[in-house]
Design an enzyme around this catalytic site. Sequence first.
Site, mmCIF file in Angstrom:
data_model
loop_
_atom_site.group_PDB
_atom_site.id
_atom_site.type_symbol
_atom_site.label_atom_id
_atom_site.label_comp_id
_atom_site.label_asym_id
_atom_site.label_seq_id
_atom_site.Cartn_x
_atom_site.Cartn_y
_atom_site.Cartn_z
ATOM 1 N N ASN A 91 -10.078 -0.631 0.263
ATOM 2 C CA ASN A 91 -8.623 -0.490 0.266
ATOM 3 C C ASN A 91 -8.079 -1.038 -1.062
ATOM 4 O O ASN A 91 -8.148 -2.246 -1.304
ATOM 5 C CB ASN A 91 -8.058 -1.258 1.460
ATOM 6 C CG ASN A 91 -6.542 -1.193 1.552
ATOM 7 O OD1 ASN A 91 -5.871 -0.762 0.624
ATOM 8 N ND2 ASN A 91 -6.013 -1.624 2.679
ATOM 9 N N CYS A 131 0.813 -1.225 0.000
ATOM 10 C CA CYS A 131 0.000 0.000 0.000
ATOM 11 C C CYS A 131 0.845 1.274 0.000
ATOM 12 O O CYS A 131 0.334 2.355 -0.273
ATOM 13 C CB CYS A 131 -0.950 -0.006 1.191
ATOM 14 S SG CYS A 131 -1.964 -1.477 1.272
ATOM 15 N N HIS A 165 -3.470 6.949 2.950
ATOM 16 C CA HIS A 165 -3.848 5.644 2.391
ATOM 17 C C HIS A 165 -5.260 5.299 2.874
ATOM 18 O O HIS A 165 -5.579 5.434 4.056
ATOM 19 C CB HIS A 165 -2.850 4.587 2.858
ATOM 20 C CG HIS A 165 -3.263 3.196 2.523
ATOM 21 N ND1 HIS A 165 -3.746 2.849 1.285
ATOM 22 C CD2 HIS A 165 -3.283 2.051 3.271
ATOM 23 C CE1 HIS A 165 -4.044 1.556 1.286
ATOM 24 N NE2 HIS A 165 -3.776 1.058 2.479
HETATM 25 N N1 COA Z 1 -18.468 -9.224 9.815
HETATM 26 C C1 COA Z 1 -18.907 -9.535 11.035
HETATM 27 N N2 COA Z 1 -18.078 -9.883 12.034
HETATM 28 C C2 COA Z 1 -16.761 -9.937 11.750
HETATM 29 C C3 COA Z 1 -16.254 -9.642 10.487
HETATM 30 C C4 COA Z 1 -17.164 -9.277 9.482
HETATM 31 N N3 COA Z 1 -16.778 -8.957 8.239
HETATM 32 N N4 COA Z 1 -14.917 -9.785 10.509
HETATM 33 C C5 COA Z 1 -14.594 -10.146 11.758
HETATM 34 N N5 COA Z 1 -15.722 -10.251 12.504
HETATM 35 C C6 COA Z 1 -15.821 -10.618 13.910
HETATM 36 C C7 COA Z 1 -14.673 -11.453 14.419
HETATM 37 O O1 COA Z 1 -14.849 -12.804 14.098
HETATM 38 C C8 COA Z 1 -14.738 -11.193 15.899
HETATM 39 O O2 COA Z 1 -15.738 -11.998 16.448
HETATM 40 P P1 COA Z 1 -15.559 -12.666 17.897
HETATM 41 O O3 COA Z 1 -15.433 -11.507 18.847
HETATM 42 O O4 COA Z 1 -16.809 -13.462 18.067
HETATM 43 O O5 COA Z 1 -14.315 -13.478 17.816
HETATM 44 C C9 COA Z 1 -15.220 -9.744 15.990
HETATM 45 O O6 COA Z 1 -15.805 -9.441 14.706
HETATM 46 C C10 COA Z 1 -14.100 -8.769 16.275
HETATM 47 O O7 COA Z 1 -13.035 -9.074 15.410
HETATM 48 P P2 COA Z 1 -11.724 -8.219 15.392
HETATM 49 O O8 COA Z 1 -10.792 -8.748 14.354
HETATM 50 O O9 COA Z 1 -11.213 -8.058 16.789
HETATM 51 O O10 COA Z 1 -12.331 -6.818 14.908
HETATM 52 P P3 COA Z 1 -11.646 -5.416 14.842
HETATM 53 O O11 COA Z 1 -12.401 -4.442 15.614
HETATM 54 O O12 COA Z 1 -10.152 -5.495 15.052
HETATM 55 O O13 COA Z 1 -11.861 -5.051 13.296
HETATM 56 C C11 COA Z 1 -10.622 -4.998 11.245
HETATM 57 C C12 COA Z 1 -11.305 -5.889 12.300
HETATM 58 C C13 COA Z 1 -10.011 -5.915 10.193
HETATM 59 C C14 COA Z 1 -11.671 -4.121 10.602
HETATM 60 C C15 COA Z 1 -9.537 -4.137 11.948
HETATM 61 O O14 COA Z 1 -8.694 -4.939 12.743
HETATM 62 C C16 COA Z 1 -8.701 -3.388 10.951
HETATM 63 O O15 COA Z 1 -9.173 -2.520 10.267
HETATM 64 N N6 COA Z 1 -7.384 -3.676 10.877
HETATM 65 C C17 COA Z 1 -6.527 -3.073 9.905
HETATM 66 C C18 COA Z 1 -6.724 -3.738 8.572
HETATM 67 C C19 COA Z 1 -6.100 -2.980 7.436
HETATM 68 O O16 COA Z 1 -6.364 -1.821 7.250
HETATM 69 N N7 COA Z 1 -5.269 -3.675 6.638
HETATM 70 C C20 COA Z 1 -4.623 -3.115 5.520
HETATM 71 C C21 COA Z 1 -3.497 -2.248 5.931
HETATM 72 S S1 COA Z 1 -2.684 -1.571 4.567
#
Ligand code: COA
Length: 322
Positions: free
Chosen positions: A278, A113, A248
């Site tokens: 993204n 990215c 980004h």
């Molecule tokens: N829909 C519904 N629930 C979802 C889900 C979806 N699409 N994806 C994950 N969940 C659930 C998980 O299974 C978890 O459930 P549990 O509590 O029963 O185990 C819960 O939601 C929380 O998951 P978690 O991964 O802790 O969520 P989060 O608040 O960290 O959000 C992201 C997840 C991916 C949105 C977040 O971590 C993020 O944005 N990270 C950066 C990713 C990124 O930008 N990457 C590219 C960088 S260049």
Amino acid sequence: MDRAIIRGIGSYVPDRVLTNADLESMVETTHEWIVTRTGIESRHICLDTENTSDLCLEAAKHAVANAGIAVCDLDMIVTATITPDFQFPSTACLIQEKLGCNDIPCFDLGAACSGFIYALDVARNSIASNASIKNVLVIGGEKLSSVVDWEDRSTCVLFGDGAGAAVISRAPGVGETGILDVLIGADGRCAKLLYCPGSDVSSGTERHLKMEGREVFKEAVRRMCAAVEDILLRNHLSIEDIACVVPHQANTRIITAIAERVKIPEEKLFVNLAHTGNTSAASIPIALDEAVREGKIQSGNLVLLVAFGAGMTWGSALVRWT
Ligand code: COA
């Protein structure tokens, strides 16, 4: 010494739109979850017949037209991508053939990215060090849909396809406008936080993108805050001097966290990820192109770009808009 300016810019996204409602029928998720956690409402996805080079070609044509030059005026093509059409040759070579500007040097650059900012640095350094280079076509293009695991709800909701391009040109003498500074960095110790093994699925090995979402989130905020602060400091500038920040486009919560920490007023932030998702290396040039077309960036404005990606890589750039 001559300067490197952004002379033209353009972008392209595939026609097909995948909404959060569409994803609800593919994995166990909801529109509400995706919007609350990411800010993304829809993303553009390639048809099976479209490839990264096709998206890049359209973005490149717009950028070349916007720069007011001819394709034969290009002296180099650098394509930032992690989803090339082939393992080799480079996507840049395929774009060169499609554009019809034979014999100029072409290569791909992999910084995920942060790729567009890395490529900007390559372009301005090439212009500074090689008198025969006047116009460099820099492209960020991705078909991330080809590496996303469409059964993994924690990642498949995040990404989209698209391309953005810029013509970086030599401008005579020391002037006000142009690429003033570029800062890039990487930390390979975090490589496994976000990666794609890339082997063919037919061989039985995993080929899809994998991510530790929470860790990536924390690193993204930490590294992008530092990239903003460091580039401002070494140029004796403060956030008040900046007219527009183009970050980004990964997640609104990441962008908001950075804005709060380095005190970027909301009206200076450009965010378009609600309808792109993204798009990795394409994210900044697509957003920059939109910001310019919407009149958010005017000639003479100081623009700050900041990115973060797999690697982990990061980068920031200061541009006085031409
Ligand atoms: N829909 C519904 N629930 C979802 C889900 C979806 N699409 N994806 C994950 N969940 C659930 C998980 O299974 C978890 O459930 P549990 O509590 O029963 O185990 C819960 O939601 C929380 O998951 P978690 O991964 O802790 O969520 P989060 O608040 O960290 O959000 C992201 C997840 C991916 C949105 C977040 O971590 C993020 O944005 N990270 C950066 C990713 C990124 O930008 N990457 C590219 C960088 S260049």
